[in-house]
Design a protein around this motif. Structure first.
Motif, PDB file in Angstrom:
ATOM      1  N   UNK A   1     -25.976  44.390 -41.870  1.00  0.00           N
ATOM      2  CA  UNK A   1     -26.131  42.938 -41.961  1.00  0.00           C
ATOM      3  C   UNK A   1     -27.159  42.401 -40.986  1.00  0.00           C
ATOM      4  N   UNK A   2     -27.110  42.897 -39.756  1.00  0.00           N
ATOM      5  CA  UNK A   2     -28.077  42.439 -38.752  1.00  0.00           C
ATOM      6  C   UNK A   2     -29.486  42.867 -39.131  1.00  0.00           C
ATOM      7  N   UNK A   3     -29.626  44.062 -39.672  1.00  0.00           N
ATOM      8  CA  UNK A   3     -30.942  44.530 -40.115  1.00  0.00           C
ATOM      9  C   UNK A   3     -31.475  43.656 -41.241  1.00  0.00           C
ATOM     10  N   UNK A   4     -30.616  43.288 -42.188  1.00  0.00           N
ATOM     11  CA  UNK A   4     -31.036  42.432 -43.293  1.00  0.00           C
ATOM     12  C   UNK A   4     -31.458  41.052 -42.793  1.00  0.00           C
ATOM     13  N   UNK A   5     -30.715  40.500 -41.846  1.00  0.00           N
ATOM     14  CA  UNK A   5     -31.058  39.188 -41.295  1.00  0.00           C
ATOM     15  C   UNK A   5     -32.381  39.257 -40.538  1.00  0.00           C
ATOM     16  N   UNK A   6     -32.572  40.309 -39.763  1.00  0.00           N
ATOM     17  CA  UNK A   6     -33.814  40.472 -39.005  1.00  0.00           C
ATOM     18  C   UNK A   6     -35.008  40.610 -39.936  1.00  0.00           C
ATOM     19  N   UNK A   7     -34.842  41.380 -41.002  1.00  0.00           N
ATOM     20  CA  UNK A   7     -35.926  41.564 -41.978  1.00  0.00           C
ATOM     21  C   UNK A   7     -36.254  40.246 -42.669  1.00  0.00           C
ATOM     22  N   UNK A   8     -35.212  39.505 -43.075  1.00  0.00           N
ATOM     23  CA  UNK A   8     -35.446  38.223 -43.739  1.00  0.00           C
ATOM     24  C   UNK A   8     -36.125  37.235 -42.793  1.00  0.00           C
ATOM     25  N   UNK A   9     -35.740  37.236 -41.540  1.00  0.00           N
ATOM     26  CA  UNK A   9     -36.353  36.339 -40.560  1.00  0.00           C
ATOM     27  C   UNK A   9     -37.826  36.693 -40.333  1.00  0.00           C
ATOM     28  N   UNK A  10     -38.084  37.987 -40.218  1.00  0.00           N
ATOM     29  CA  UNK A  10     -39.485  38.427 -40.013  1.00  0.00           C
ATOM     30  C   UNK A  10     -40.338  38.089 -41.229  1.00  0.00           C
ATOM     31  N   UNK A  11     -39.772  38.225 -42.419  1.00  0.00           N
ATOM     32  CA  UNK A  11     -40.500  37.883 -43.642  1.00  0.00           C
ATOM     33  C   UNK A  11     -40.770  36.391 -43.711  1.00  0.00           C
ATOM     34  N   UNK A  12     -39.809  35.574 -43.329  1.00  0.00           N
ATOM     35  CA  UNK A  12     -39.983  34.133 -43.352  1.00  0.00           C
ATOM     36  C   UNK A  12     -41.037  33.667 -42.355  1.00  0.00           C
ATOM     37  N   UNK A  13     -41.091  34.319 -41.218  1.00  0.00           N
ATOM     38  CA  UNK A  13     -42.085  33.950 -40.212  1.00  0.00           C
ATOM     39  C   UNK A  13     -43.482  34.377 -40.657  1.00  0.00           C
ATOM     40  N   UNK A  14     -43.564  35.567 -41.284  1.00  0.00           N
ATOM     41  CA  UNK A  14     -44.870  36.070 -41.719  1.00  0.00           C
ATOM     42  C   UNK A  14     -45.423  35.202 -42.839  1.00  0.00           C
ATOM     43  N   UNK A  15     -44.526  34.560 -43.567  1.00  0.00           N
ATOM     44  CA  UNK A  15     -44.873  33.558 -44.544  1.00  0.00           C
ATOM     45  C   UNK A  15     -45.502  33.986 -45.759  1.00  0.00           C
TER      46      UNK A  15
END
Length: 71
Positions: free
Chosen positions: A57-71
């Motif tokens: 779960x933490x890995x999925x959240x981190x990946x989604x956050x990094x993707x959102x920041x990269x835009x």
């Protein structure tokens, strides 16, 4: 210092003879049981099923956050 010792001693005497003091010991026993149950669920580390689920779960959240920041 002697005053604090006497006050602590008198408080312990009242706690030993007072029925209301039993409640605090019951809370301590319940807290120990809860800590034991949580320790049993999580095991000796993050190697169990719950630890694996949290890691995923933490890995999925981190990946989604990094993707959102990269835009």
């Amino acid at each position: 210092m002697l005053t604090y010792y006497i006050e602590a001693r008198e408080a312990l005497k009242r706690l030993r003879t007072d029925q209301d003091g039993v409640v605090s010991f019951e809370y301590i026993i319940v807290a120990v049981c809860i800590v034991g149950a949580v320790g049993a669920v999580f095991g000796g580390g993050a190697g169990g099923q719950i630890g694996a689920a949290l890691t995923t779960g933490i890995t999925a959240i981190t990946t989604a956050f990094a993707t959102a920041i990269a835009g």
